[in-house]
Write an enzyme that holds these catalytic residues in place. Structure first.
Site, PDB file in Angstrom:
ATOM      1  N   GLY A  13      -9.621   5.653  -5.009  1.00  0.00           N
ATOM      2  CA  GLY A  13      -8.389   4.917  -5.299  1.00  0.00           C
ATOM      3  C   GLY A  13      -7.191   5.367  -4.479  1.00  0.00           C
ATOM      4  O   GLY A  13      -7.302   5.669  -3.286  1.00  0.00           O
TER       5      GLY A  13
ATOM      6  N   ASP B  99      -5.607   8.130  -4.658  1.00  0.00           N
ATOM      7  CA  ASP B  99      -5.802   9.543  -4.277  1.00  0.00           C
ATOM      8  C   ASP B  99      -6.499   9.603  -2.914  1.00  0.00           C
ATOM      9  O   ASP B  99      -6.054  10.262  -1.972  1.00  0.00           O
ATOM     10  CB  ASP B  99      -6.662  10.205  -5.369  1.00  0.00           C
ATOM     11  CG  ASP B  99      -6.619  11.729  -5.320  1.00  0.00           C
ATOM     12  OD1 ASP B  99      -7.272  12.360  -6.155  1.00  0.00           O
ATOM     13  OD2 ASP B  99      -5.915  12.265  -4.433  1.00  0.00           O
TER      14      ASP B  99
ATOM     15  N   ASP C  36       0.889  -1.161   0.000  1.00  0.00           N
ATOM     16  CA  ASP C  36       0.000   0.000   0.000  1.00  0.00           C
ATOM     17  C   ASP C  36       0.929   1.213   0.000  1.00  0.00           C
ATOM     18  O   ASP C  36       1.726   1.395   0.912  1.00  0.00           O
ATOM     19  CB  ASP C  36      -0.845  -0.064   1.283  1.00  0.00           C
ATOM     20  CG  ASP C  36      -1.659   1.217   1.476  1.00  0.00           C
ATOM     21  OD1 ASP C  36      -2.542   1.210   2.344  1.00  0.00           O
ATOM     22  OD2 ASP C  36      -1.403   2.215   0.767  1.00  0.00           O
TER      23      ASP C  36
HETATM   24  N1  APR Z   1      -1.360   1.750  -2.909  1.00  0.00           N
HETATM   25  C1  APR Z   1      -0.836   1.477  -4.123  1.00  0.00           C
HETATM   26  N2  APR Z   1      -1.567   1.399  -5.251  1.00  0.00           N
HETATM   27  C2  APR Z   1      -2.898   1.599  -5.129  1.00  0.00           C
HETATM   28  C3  APR Z   1      -3.523   1.904  -3.895  1.00  0.00           C
HETATM   29  C4  APR Z   1      -2.681   1.978  -2.762  1.00  0.00           C
HETATM   30  N3  APR Z   1      -3.191   2.264  -1.547  1.00  0.00           N
HETATM   31  N4  APR Z   1      -4.858   2.065  -4.128  1.00  0.00           N
HETATM   32  C5  APR Z   1      -5.061   1.850  -5.432  1.00  0.00           C
HETATM   33  N5  APR Z   1      -3.883   1.565  -6.036  1.00  0.00           N
HETATM   34  C6  APR Z   1      -3.617   1.250  -7.444  1.00  0.00           C
HETATM   35  C7  APR Z   1      -4.788   0.724  -8.216  1.00  0.00           C
HETATM   36  O1  APR Z   1      -4.889  -0.695  -8.035  1.00  0.00           O
HETATM   37  C8  APR Z   1      -4.368   1.078  -9.628  1.00  0.00           C
HETATM   38  O2  APR Z   1      -3.530   0.049 -10.138  1.00  0.00           O
HETATM   39  O3  APR Z   1      -3.284   2.467  -8.072  1.00  0.00           O
HETATM   40  C9  APR Z   1      -3.540   2.355  -9.469  1.00  0.00           C
HETATM   41  C10 APR Z   1      -4.213   3.618  -9.958  1.00  0.00           C
HETATM   42  O4  APR Z   1      -5.593   3.531  -9.680  1.00  0.00           O
HETATM   43  P1  APR Z   1      -6.443   4.863  -9.270  1.00  0.00           P
HETATM   44  O5  APR Z   1      -6.144   5.224  -7.897  1.00  0.00           O
HETATM   45  O6  APR Z   1      -7.853   4.571  -9.634  1.00  0.00           O
HETATM   46  O7  APR Z   1      -5.879   6.032 -10.199  1.00  0.00           O
HETATM   47  P2  APR Z   1      -6.129   6.319 -11.745  1.00  0.00           P
HETATM   48  O8  APR Z   1      -6.478   5.105 -12.502  1.00  0.00           O
HETATM   49  O9  APR Z   1      -4.941   7.114 -12.166  1.00  0.00           O
HETATM   50  O10 APR Z   1      -7.431   7.253 -11.713  1.00  0.00           O
HETATM   51  C11 APR Z   1      -7.301   8.531 -11.127  1.00  0.00           C
HETATM   52  O11 APR Z   1      -9.182   8.163  -9.720  1.00  0.00           O
HETATM   53  O12 APR Z   1      -9.027   8.229  -7.442  1.00  0.00           O
HETATM   54  C12 APR Z   1      -9.376   8.956  -8.550  1.00  0.00           C
HETATM   55  O13 APR Z   1      -8.995  11.243  -7.925  1.00  0.00           O
HETATM   56  C13 APR Z   1      -8.501  10.169  -8.712  1.00  0.00           C
HETATM   57  O14 APR Z   1      -9.880  11.047 -10.452  1.00  0.00           O
HETATM   58  C14 APR Z   1      -8.647  10.392 -10.185  1.00  0.00           C
HETATM   59  C15 APR Z   1      -8.693   8.989 -10.752  1.00  0.00           C
END
Ligand code: APR
Length: 334
Positions: A31, A33, A9
């Site tokens: 996600g 973020d 994580d």
């Molecule tokens: N640690 C590491 N990786 C993570 C974690 C974490 N805690 N949580 C999620 N992920 C991974 C997901 O499995 C994915 O492979 O991060 C990658 C990116 O996923 P998202 O967080 O959905 O980001 P993204 O696809 O770039 O979309 C961005 O989503 O959360 C919103 O505000 C953000 O609008 C933006 C969009």
């Protein structure tokens, strides 16, 4: 190793900076973020409000607040729309601009999630290749420890064909050492994959027998060579520079200079194998180099068997090797 792919994580990673896969408002989301904002606390959002948003492909930096990381670098990945809207360049820009910002702040380590592979729908294996290529290019010129944080196993998409060929190879090698080993349930699939070796004999350039095996005088002349001496000789013979070799092997410059300066240096087995892959050694040369460091490729160790598979198939693509190691729950080479 300058680039490490870890399963974690990202909010728990103790790097100088972790990268947030944000949206253009920089005001939080789901996600990774959402996870980063929750772990950092409300002060992160307060600072983000002062940044005035962020363009896709660009990056901005804030403090890390309650996170173990000192900084958060926020970048906005492209939304996947089929690949014809400059997505690949924009995604690579996310990594490049985040790394440039980390250099500007003189950071020594940074951790990336797989940007755009969640809500933004970027195909994982493509996104992984872009990430490794952009980070790899940066590490050829700069010293920094970069973590690529893979949150779930689905991120490594190993092709069925490659998986079946390697599973069969493990079966063939492993079974002799472990008669109790139940042949993999994939065995019936192998019959259908019979001709699906990574290199079909017809396309793999046949290597003349005299080139395949090391010559006797090669062995006799270099019997008392140490690991360090053999490595430096092979670098010269392959026409590579030191820097090309240690960067391609993903070995830290300081570790390489230790090996270069200490004629009796004993590296770890993973380090010795990384050099064998970087120098594209054949199996005999690999065994000789490992032996100089006191190691052998074992037929009862899956990691070793997978490495042997790739060397026998003359596939030195570190990306595919790591995909395979990851798929078989083995430590990664990079
Ligand atoms: N640690 C590491 N990786 C993570 C974690 C974490 N805690 N949580 C999620 N992920 C991974 C997901 O499995 C994915 O492979 O991060 C990658 C990116 O996923 P998202 O967080 O959905 O980001 P993204 O696809 O770039 O979309 C961005 O989503 O959360 C919103 O505000 C953000 O609008 C933006 C969009």
């Amino acid at each position: 190793m300058p680039l490490e792919i870890i399963r974690n994580d990202i909010t728990k990673v103790r790097a100088d900076a972790i990268v947030n896969a944000a949206n253009s408002s920089l005001l939080g989301g789901g996600g990774v973020d959402g996870a980063i904002h929750r772990a950092a606390g409300p002060e992160l959002l307060e600072e983000c409000r002062t940044l005035g948003g962020c363009e896709t492909g660009q990056a901005k930096i804030t403090r890390g607040y309650k996170l173990p990381a000192k900084y958060v670098i926020h970048t906005v990945g492209p939304v996947w729309r089929g690949g014809k809207y400059n997505e690949a360049k924009l995604l690579a820009d996310c990594y490049r601009n985040s790394l440039a910002l980390a250099m500007e702040y003189k950071l020594e380590s940074i951790a990336f999630p797989l940007i755009s592979t969640g809500a933004y729908g970027y195909p994982r294996d493509e996104a992984l290749k872009i990430a490794i290529s952009a980070i790899g290019d940066f590490l050829l010129e700069n010293d920094m420890t970069v973590y690529l944080v893979v949150y779930d196993k689905a991120s490594f998409v190993l092709s069925e064909k490659l998986f079946s060929s390697i599973a069969q190879y493990i079966d063939d090698q492993y079974i002799d050492e472990h008669p109790e080993y139940i042949r993999s349930r994939r065995l019936e699939a192998f019959q259908a994959e019979e001709d699906s070796f990574l290199y079909k004999e017809s396309v793999a350039a046949p290597v003349p027998e005299e080139k395949r095996r090391r010559s006797l005088d090669d062995v006799v002349n270099n019997l008392d060579e140490t690991f360090s001496q053999m490595l430096l000789r092979l670098i010269d013979e392959k026409g590579m520079t030191d820097a090309e070799t240690y960067r391609k092997a993903n070995i830290d410059r300081r570790l390489f200079s230790k090996i270069r300066n200490d004629i009796n240096y004993k590296p770890s087995k993973t380090t010795a194998i990384a050099f064998a892959i970087a120098l594209e050694l054949n199996l005999d040369e690999t065994r000789d180099l490992l032996l100089k460091a006191g190691y052998a490729l074992s037929r009862s160790n899956r990691f070793d068997i997978i490495i042997q598979y790739f060397i026998e198939n003359r596939n030195y693509n570190i990306f595919e090797i790591n995909e395979a190691l990851f798929a078989f729950d083995q430590p990664l080479l990079i």
